[in-house]
Design a protein around this motif. Sequence first.
Motif, PDB file in Angstrom:
ATOM      1  N   VAL A 157       0.899  -1.245   0.127  1.00  0.00           N
ATOM      2  CA  VAL A 157      -0.145   0.271  -0.018  1.00  0.00           C
ATOM      3  C   VAL A 157       0.798   1.205   0.118  1.00  0.00           C
ATOM      4  CG1 VAL A 157      -1.759   1.453   1.296  1.00  0.00           C
ATOM      5  CG2 VAL A 157      -2.039  -1.125   1.081  1.00  0.00           C
ATOM      6  N   ALA A 158       1.934   1.251   0.784  1.00  0.00           N
ATOM      7  CA  ALA A 158       2.818   2.372   1.019  1.00  0.00           C
ATOM      8  C   ALA A 158       3.412   2.577  -0.419  1.00  0.00           C
ATOM      9  CB  ALA A 158       3.920   2.221   2.148  1.00  0.00           C
ATOM     10  N   GLY A 159       3.858   1.478  -1.220  1.00  0.00           N
ATOM     11  CA  GLY A 159       4.420   1.522  -2.567  1.00  0.00           C
ATOM     12  C   GLY A 159       3.277   1.951  -3.592  1.00  0.00           C
ATOM     13  N   ILE A 177     -11.155  -5.871   3.585  1.00  0.00           N
ATOM     14  CA  ILE A 177     -10.064  -6.490   3.960  1.00  0.00           C
ATOM     15  C   ILE A 177     -10.087  -7.952   4.193  1.00  0.00           C
ATOM     16  CG2 ILE A 177      -8.172  -6.544   5.576  1.00  0.00           C
ATOM     17  CD1 ILE A 177      -8.919  -3.719   6.278  1.00  0.00           C
ATOM     18  N   ILE A 178      -9.624  -8.862   3.129  1.00  0.00           N
ATOM     19  CA  ILE A 178      -9.753 -10.283   3.165  1.00  0.00           C
ATOM     20  C   ILE A 178      -8.830 -10.789   4.011  1.00  0.00           C
ATOM     21  CG2 ILE A 178     -10.264 -12.193   1.604  1.00  0.00           C
ATOM     22  CD1 ILE A 178     -11.895  -9.643   1.159  1.00  0.00           C
ATOM     23  N   ARG A 220      -9.546  -5.268  -1.572  1.00  0.00           N
ATOM     24  CA  ARG A 220     -10.470  -5.370  -2.619  1.00  0.00           C
ATOM     25  C   ARG A 220     -11.608  -4.421  -2.494  1.00  0.00           C
ATOM     26  NH1 ARG A 220     -13.732 -10.671  -2.375  1.00  0.00           N
ATOM     27  NH2 ARG A 220     -11.459 -11.647  -2.728  1.00  0.00           N
ATOM     28  N   SER A 221     -11.511  -3.587  -3.645  1.00  0.00           N
ATOM     29  CA  SER A 221     -13.031  -2.705  -3.851  1.00  0.00           C
ATOM     30  C   SER A 221     -13.406  -2.770  -4.943  1.00  0.00           C
ATOM     31  CB  SER A 221     -12.207  -1.161  -3.845  1.00  0.00           C
ATOM     32  OG  SER A 221     -11.373  -1.147  -4.928  1.00  0.00           O
ATOM     33  N   LEU A 226      -5.835  -5.966  -4.387  1.00  0.00           N
ATOM     34  CA  LEU A 226      -4.357  -6.140  -4.148  1.00  0.00           C
ATOM     35  C   LEU A 226      -4.402  -7.507  -3.513  1.00  0.00           C
ATOM     36  CD1 LEU A 226      -1.464  -4.925  -3.663  1.00  0.00           C
ATOM     37  CD2 LEU A 226      -2.356  -3.873  -1.726  1.00  0.00           C
ATOM     38  N   HIS A 227      -3.476  -8.449  -4.238  1.00  0.00           N
ATOM     39  CA  HIS A 227      -3.314  -9.800  -3.965  1.00  0.00           C
ATOM     40  C   HIS A 227      -2.009  -9.697  -2.944  1.00  0.00           C
ATOM     41  CE1 HIS A 227      -6.332 -11.227  -6.722  1.00  0.00           C
ATOM     42  NE2 HIS A 227      -5.833 -10.648  -7.594  1.00  0.00           N
TER      43      HIS A 227
END
Length: 245
Positions: A157-159, A177-178, A220-221, A226-227
Motif C-alpha cells: 500500500v505504501a508503494g 480486507i480479506i 478489494r474494492s 491487491l493480492h
Amino acid sequence: MTLDWWGLGLQAINVLILVWLLSRVFWRPVAGAIARRQVAAEAMLDEGKTAQAKADAALAEVAEARTSIAAQRDAILAEAKAAADTVAKAARKDAQTKADTLLAAARTAIDRDRNTARKENAATAAELSVEIAARLLGQFNTPAVQDAFLAQLIEAVAGMSDSDRAALIASAGDIEIITATDPEGAEGAEIEQAVKDALGGAPRFRLVTEPDLIAGLELRSAHFVLHNSWRADLENILKEVENAG
C-alpha cells in the motif's frame, strides 16, 4: 512282165482323189477341231494362269493383311501396355501420396495428442501439486505468518502511487480486507488501523473471511484488488507452469 500304165494311172488318180477327198472331208475338219481345241486349251491355260496370278495376288494380299494385322495388334498391345503402366504408375503415385498424407496427418495427430496429453498431465500434476502445497501451507498459518503478510500488505500500500491511493480512498463502497481466518479480539481493529495509516485516509473498511486464501491479507474494492496471499502465489505458480508447457 509288162506294166499296165492305164491301170497304174487310174490307181494314181484314185489315190489322188482319195487324198483330196480325205483332205477336204476329213483332214480339214479334224485339223480345224484340233486347232480349235488347241486354242481352247491355250485359252484355258491363259485363264488358269490368270486365275493363278489372281490367287497368288490374293494370297499375297492375305499375307500382307496378316502381317499388317499382326503389326497393328502388336502396336495396340504395346500402346495398351504403356497406358496400363502409366495408369498403374499414376495409381501407385496417388496411393503413395495419399498414404504419405495420411501418415503425416496421423503423426501430426499423434504429436498433437501427445502434447495435449503431456500438457494435461502437467496441468493435472501442477494442480495436484498446488493442492498439496495449499494443504501443507494451511498447516503453517500461524500468527507470525499473518503478521508477515500484514507487513507485506502495508508495504504494498505504501508503494502505491498517490493517484491510485487517492482513488482507493475515494471508493464509493467499503474497502474489503480479506483474511484467511477470523481475527481474534482486537486483531481486526489493529489490521484496519494499520491499513488506514498506510493509505493516509479514513476510508470505510469491512473485514471478510475467505479460508481459500490459505494465509494472507488482501484488499478489494469495486475496481481494485491487491493480492497478498498464499492462494495468489500458488495461482501465479500454476499459471507459470501452464504457460511453460
